[in-house]
Motif scaffolding. Structure first.
Motif, PDB file in Angstrom:
ATOM      1  N   MET A 235      33.737 -20.251 -39.633  1.00  0.00           N
ATOM      2  CA  MET A 235      32.766 -19.054 -38.575  1.00  0.00           C
ATOM      3  C   MET A 235      31.967 -18.737 -37.361  1.00  0.00           C
ATOM      4  SD  MET A 235      30.747 -15.866 -40.833  1.00  0.00           S
ATOM      5  CE  MET A 235      29.962 -15.126 -39.642  1.00  0.00           C
ATOM      6  N   HIS A 236      31.158 -20.216 -37.191  1.00  0.00           N
ATOM      7  CA  HIS A 236      30.473 -20.393 -36.320  1.00  0.00           C
ATOM      8  C   HIS A 236      31.100 -21.810 -35.702  1.00  0.00           C
ATOM      9  CE1 HIS A 236      28.326 -16.715 -36.932  1.00  0.00           C
ATOM     10  NE2 HIS A 236      27.239 -17.689 -37.774  1.00  0.00           N
ATOM     11  N   ALA A 237      31.583 -21.786 -36.028  1.00  0.00           N
ATOM     12  CA  ALA A 237      32.381 -23.429 -34.978  1.00  0.00           C
ATOM     13  C   ALA A 237      31.997 -23.723 -33.505  1.00  0.00           C
ATOM     14  CB  ALA A 237      33.855 -24.344 -35.659  1.00  0.00           C
ATOM     15  N   ASN A 238      31.948 -22.285 -32.932  1.00  0.00           N
ATOM     16  CA  ASN A 238      31.811 -22.392 -31.540  1.00  0.00           C
ATOM     17  C   ASN A 238      30.682 -21.834 -30.590  1.00  0.00           C
ATOM     18  OD1 ASN A 238      34.600 -22.867 -30.763  1.00  0.00           O
ATOM     19  ND2 ASN A 238      35.345 -21.755 -31.344  1.00  0.00           N
TER      20      ASN A 238
ATOM     21  N   GLN B 192      27.151 -24.749 -37.616  1.00  0.00           N
ATOM     22  CA  GLN B 192      28.365 -24.586 -37.471  1.00  0.00           C
ATOM     23  C   GLN B 192      28.687 -23.808 -38.564  1.00  0.00           C
ATOM     24  OE1 GLN B 192      30.801 -27.552 -36.299  1.00  0.00           O
ATOM     25  NE2 GLN B 192      29.970 -27.046 -33.850  1.00  0.00           N
ATOM     26  N   LYS B 193      27.627 -23.834 -39.513  1.00  0.00           N
ATOM     27  CA  LYS B 193      28.126 -23.137 -41.103  1.00  0.00           C
ATOM     28  C   LYS B 193      27.663 -21.710 -41.153  1.00  0.00           C
ATOM     29  CE  LYS B 193      27.730 -25.506 -44.938  1.00  0.00           C
ATOM     30  NZ  LYS B 193      27.172 -26.440 -45.545  1.00  0.00           N
ATOM     31  N   PRO B 194      28.352 -20.797 -41.564  1.00  0.00           N
ATOM     32  CA  PRO B 194      27.770 -19.185 -42.147  1.00  0.00           C
ATOM     33  C   PRO B 194      26.305 -19.827 -42.750  1.00  0.00           C
ATOM     34  CG  PRO B 194      30.065 -19.640 -42.840  1.00  0.00           C
ATOM     35  CD  PRO B 194      30.031 -21.101 -42.164  1.00  0.00           C
ATOM     36  N   LEU B 195      25.694 -18.766 -42.610  1.00  0.00           N
ATOM     37  CA  LEU B 195      24.797 -18.415 -43.981  1.00  0.00           C
ATOM     38  C   LEU B 195      25.487 -18.095 -45.441  1.00  0.00           C
ATOM     39  CD1 LEU B 195      21.394 -17.579 -42.364  1.00  0.00           C
ATOM     40  CD2 LEU B 195      21.685 -19.296 -43.566  1.00  0.00           C
TER      41      LEU B 195
ATOM     42  N   GLY C 121      15.852 -21.585 -35.198  1.00  0.00           N
ATOM     43  CA  GLY C 121      16.700 -21.278 -35.931  1.00  0.00           C
ATOM     44  C   GLY C 121      17.379 -20.367 -36.916  1.00  0.00           C
ATOM     45  N   THR C 122      17.870 -19.828 -36.190  1.00  0.00           N
ATOM     46  CA  THR C 122      18.837 -18.188 -36.112  1.00  0.00           C
ATOM     47  C   THR C 122      20.326 -18.829 -36.380  1.00  0.00           C
ATOM     48  OG1 THR C 122      18.139 -17.577 -34.352  1.00  0.00           O
ATOM     49  CG2 THR C 122      16.908 -16.466 -37.079  1.00  0.00           C
ATOM     50  N   ILE C 123      20.828 -19.799 -35.275  1.00  0.00           N
ATOM     51  CA  ILE C 123      21.848 -19.441 -35.114  1.00  0.00           C
ATOM     52  C   ILE C 123      22.690 -19.425 -35.989  1.00  0.00           C
ATOM     53  CG2 ILE C 123      21.374 -20.626 -33.148  1.00  0.00           C
ATOM     54  CD1 ILE C 123      22.027 -23.837 -34.094  1.00  0.00           C
ATOM     55  N   ARG C 124      22.756 -19.278 -36.958  1.00  0.00           N
ATOM     56  CA  ARG C 124      23.499 -20.470 -37.819  1.00  0.00           C
ATOM     57  C   ARG C 124      24.266 -17.973 -38.313  1.00  0.00           C
ATOM     58  NH1 ARG C 124      22.143 -23.707 -43.576  1.00  0.00           N
ATOM     59  NH2 ARG C 124      24.732 -22.612 -43.997  1.00  0.00           N
ATOM     60  N   LYS C 125      22.902 -17.214 -38.116  1.00  0.00           N
ATOM     61  CA  LYS C 125      23.602 -16.145 -38.228  1.00  0.00           C
ATOM     62  C   LYS C 125      24.107 -15.190 -36.737  1.00  0.00           C
ATOM     63  CE  LYS C 125      19.427 -14.197 -38.713  1.00  0.00           C
ATOM     64  NZ  LYS C 125      18.021 -13.348 -39.208  1.00  0.00           N
ATOM     65  N   ASP C 126      23.498 -15.669 -36.461  1.00  0.00           N
ATOM     66  CA  ASP C 126      24.142 -15.662 -34.259  1.00  0.00           C
ATOM     67  C   ASP C 126      24.326 -16.167 -34.053  1.00  0.00           C
ATOM     68  OD1 ASP C 126      23.828 -14.129 -31.855  1.00  0.00           O
ATOM     69  OD2 ASP C 126      21.758 -14.152 -32.611  1.00  0.00           O
TER      70      ASP C 126
ATOM     71  N   ILE D 206      11.391 -27.419 -41.636  1.00  0.00           N
ATOM     72  CA  ILE D 206      12.667 -27.673 -42.383  1.00  0.00           C
ATOM     73  C   ILE D 206      13.513 -27.695 -40.619  1.00  0.00           C
ATOM     74  CG2 ILE D 206      14.270 -25.691 -43.772  1.00  0.00           C
ATOM     75  CD1 ILE D 206      11.648 -25.016 -45.162  1.00  0.00           C
ATOM     76  N   PHE D 207      14.720 -28.447 -41.256  1.00  0.00           N
ATOM     77  CA  PHE D 207      15.540 -28.403 -40.306  1.00  0.00           C
ATOM     78  C   PHE D 207      17.196 -27.292 -41.068  1.00  0.00           C
ATOM     79  CE2 PHE D 207      12.952 -31.086 -38.516  1.00  0.00           C
ATOM     80  CZ  PHE D 207      13.520 -30.991 -37.404  1.00  0.00           C
ATOM     81  N   PRO D 208      18.413 -27.228 -40.652  1.00  0.00           N
ATOM     82  CA  PRO D 208      18.530 -26.388 -41.595  1.00  0.00           C
ATOM     83  C   PRO D 208      19.876 -27.531 -43.003  1.00  0.00           C
ATOM     84  CG  PRO D 208      19.340 -27.042 -39.554  1.00  0.00           C
ATOM     85  CD  PRO D 208      17.797 -26.572 -39.609  1.00  0.00           C
ATOM     86  N   GLN D 209      19.901 -28.578 -42.801  1.00  0.00           N
ATOM     87  CA  GLN D 209      20.869 -28.803 -43.467  1.00  0.00           C
ATOM     88  C   GLN D 209      19.714 -29.270 -45.225  1.00  0.00           C
ATOM     89  OE1 GLN D 209      19.138 -30.584 -40.846  1.00  0.00           O
ATOM     90  NE2 GLN D 209      19.904 -32.045 -39.869  1.00  0.00           N
ATOM     91  N   VAL D 210      18.652 -29.498 -44.602  1.00  0.00           N
ATOM     92  CA  VAL D 210      18.321 -29.644 -45.731  1.00  0.00           C
ATOM     93  C   VAL D 210      18.079 -28.988 -46.740  1.00  0.00           C
ATOM     94  CG1 VAL D 210      15.481 -30.505 -46.834  1.00  0.00           C
ATOM     95  CG2 VAL D 210      15.994 -30.719 -44.185  1.00  0.00           C
ATOM     96  N   TYR D 211      18.678 -28.388 -46.854  1.00  0.00           N
ATOM     97  CA  TYR D 211      18.166 -26.820 -47.553  1.00  0.00           C
ATOM     98  C   TYR D 211      19.136 -25.757 -48.143  1.00  0.00           C
ATOM     99  CZ  TYR D 211      13.463 -28.757 -48.047  1.00  0.00           C
ATOM    100  OH  TYR D 211      12.532 -29.192 -48.601  1.00  0.00           O
ATOM    101  N   ASP D 212      20.044 -26.171 -46.671  1.00  0.00           N
ATOM    102  CA  ASP D 212      21.612 -25.318 -46.525  1.00  0.00           C
ATOM    103  C   ASP D 212      20.506 -24.286 -45.996  1.00  0.00           C
ATOM    104  OD1 ASP D 212      23.974 -24.459 -46.242  1.00  0.00           O
ATOM    105  OD2 ASP D 212      24.554 -24.100 -48.394  1.00  0.00           O
TER     106      ASP D 212
END
Length: 473
Positions: A1-4, A33-36, A199-204, A291-297
């Motif tokens: 979804m957010h690959a780009n 790049q993964k959606p939340l 930290g919000t790029i996974r939803k925007d 908290i970096f996004p990969q730690v707890y998804d």
């Protein structure tokens, strides 16, 4: 979804410099790049977690517990026909759609199951953390919910109304005013600070379009002002939680260290490494959660818990307060309102609240608010419970959503068709013997409003801002 998604090179260089050695950039970029995952929080002012789980199972919703919030869950649900926001459970305030990371600051504030009498939420809209605080306070004491952007105060009020919050006082100021205007008034303060939103790029996917290192430095200066003000507003031995949805150390660790440098031994950092299982995976040497996004998804996030060990001299301000438009009701009127409400709707006024009057309006304020009245200007306090007229009192919507328990005798239960009509602002004609006067309206075990019998129909009393127009459960 957010690959780009757009991620500036300068930002990636900064992340590489501050990222802990056990994490790597490839997993960071992949996580961004993964959606939340969608998440919700059960509103225990309205329903217990146990009862909510039964409802969720009946609806086929799959729930996974959020480790740092015992009322939070990641949710998998079929929204192809009905979005979660248009379900009956959401509209009646049984749950709040809230990003899992954003549940963490309030959990940190109540880490040891503290009981607070006065709490400040410095940047409150749209209300996810405000309603979470109110539920942990069990609607007791007073919760001052401030929002700087006037356009967002209306959304904040709609959410606290939907969730049955009655102990809140809303204000519309720059958060930097509290230290001077209300020094040492609060047992706890939440400063979920405005930030660069890294930290919000996974939803925007466009969250970083206007990012620059200079903008990070600029907003950090505002954050330093805000955290100083929040610290001044805090009582000695009180707890301050500072949080952001960004990753830069300039907006996080450095802001907290600025507070320590400014107030010295009055500031103590309290570790959050035991807040939840595996919290130490994101805990810094100071005890902050970075908290970096990969730690707890989840989203990127930062949380610090700070104790105020001693008084500090607050800034001096010149107060210009206009005339306060409310007057405290005499005991005779307080008793009258209480007895007539009990008679009309079988609803009892809470003992920690006070009746206040403004023209023909009757309001219920939290008693713990009284020390601040005359010291600060609020845009809305407590709940409006009635309007006076020549024959007595006309009860208001929030009596139903914040004071009724569901055990009252004067309740009309609606079928699903009538409930849809009700949420669309229309009168209903339930298959029951017509009654007289005002009545509480219930659907599927939840009180959803207040109506009035007019012949064989119940006149709808739903406030305009809560009316929906389509796609209802």
């Amino acid at each position: 979804m957010h690959a780009n998604i757009y991620i500036p090179e300068e930002f990636l260089k900064n992340i590489e410099e501050i990222m802990p050695s056990h994490l790597d950039m490839a997993s960071f970029i992949s996580a961004c790049q993964k959606p939340l995952r969608k998440s919700i929080r059960v509103n225990t002012l309205k329903i217990s977690v146990t009862d909510f789980l039964k409802r969720a199972e009946a609806k086929g919703w799959e729930l996974e517990p959020v480790p740092w919030c015992n009322t939070g869950f990641w949710i998998t649900a079929d929204e192809s026909e009905i979005p979660l926001g248009n379900t009956a459970e959401h509209m009646s305030g049984l749950f709040y759609i809230q990003e899992a990371s954003s549940m963490m600051p309030v959990s940190a504030l109540f880490q040891n199951n503290e009981k607070y009498q006065a709490v400040l939420d410095t940047a409150a809209a749209p209300g996810s953390k405000t309603t979470q605080i109110a539920s942990l306070m069990n609607n007791e004491g007073v919760l001052v919910a401030n929002e700087y952007a006037a356009s967002r105060v209306k959304v904040l009020h709609a959410n606290i109304e939907r969730c049955g919050v009655r102990n809140a006082a809303l204000s519309n100021f720059d958060g930097r005013v509290f230290g001077g205007w209300l020094p040492e008034q609060f047992d706890a303060v939440l400063l979920d600070a405005p930030c660069s939103g890294e930290g919000t790029i996974r939803k925007d996917a466009d969250a970083m379009k206007n990012w620059s290192h200079q903008s990070v430095l600029d907003i950090a200066e505002t954050q330093k002002d805000l955290i100083e003000s929040a610290f001044h507003a805090l009582k000695p031995n009180g707890v301050l939680v500072y949080s952001t949805c960004t990753l830069s150390t300039e907006e996080n660790q450095q802001v907290c260290h600025h507070l320590k440098e400014t107030f010295g031994d009055a500031v103590e950092f309290e570790t959050l490494d035991t807040l939840f299982e595996n919290a130490q995976a994101a805990t810094t040497e100071e005890g902050f959660l970075h908290i970096f996004p990969q730690v707890y998804d989840c989203e990127g996030f930062f949380v610090a818990r700070i104790r105020k060990l001693a008084s500090v001299t607050p800034p001096k301000v010149k107060k210009r307060m206009g005339k306060f438009p409310f007057s405290k009701a005499p005991s005779k009127i307080q008793d009258e309102v209480s007895s007539l409400l009990l008679e009309a709707l079988d609803v009892t006024l809470p003992s920690d609240s006070q009746v206040w009057l403004r023209d023909k309006d009757v309001w219920l304020f939290p008693a713990a608010l009284e020390p601040m009245i005359g010291e600060f200007r609020f845009s809305r306090m407590g709940i409006k419970i009635a309007e006076t007229h020549k024959k007595g009192y006309r009860w208001q919507h929030q009596v139903a959503t914040t004071l009724a328990t569901g055990n009252e005798s004067n309740i009309i239960k609606l079928c699903i068709e009538d409930a849809r009509e009700w949420f669309m602002g229309r009168d209903v004609r339930p298959e029951s013997i017509p009654g007289k006067g005002e009545v509480l309206v219930e659907f599927d075990g939840a009180i959803i409003g207040l109506g009035k019998w007019v012949g064989n129909r119940i006149k709808n009393g739903l406030p305009r801002e809560l009316v929906k127009d389509k796609n209802l459960f």
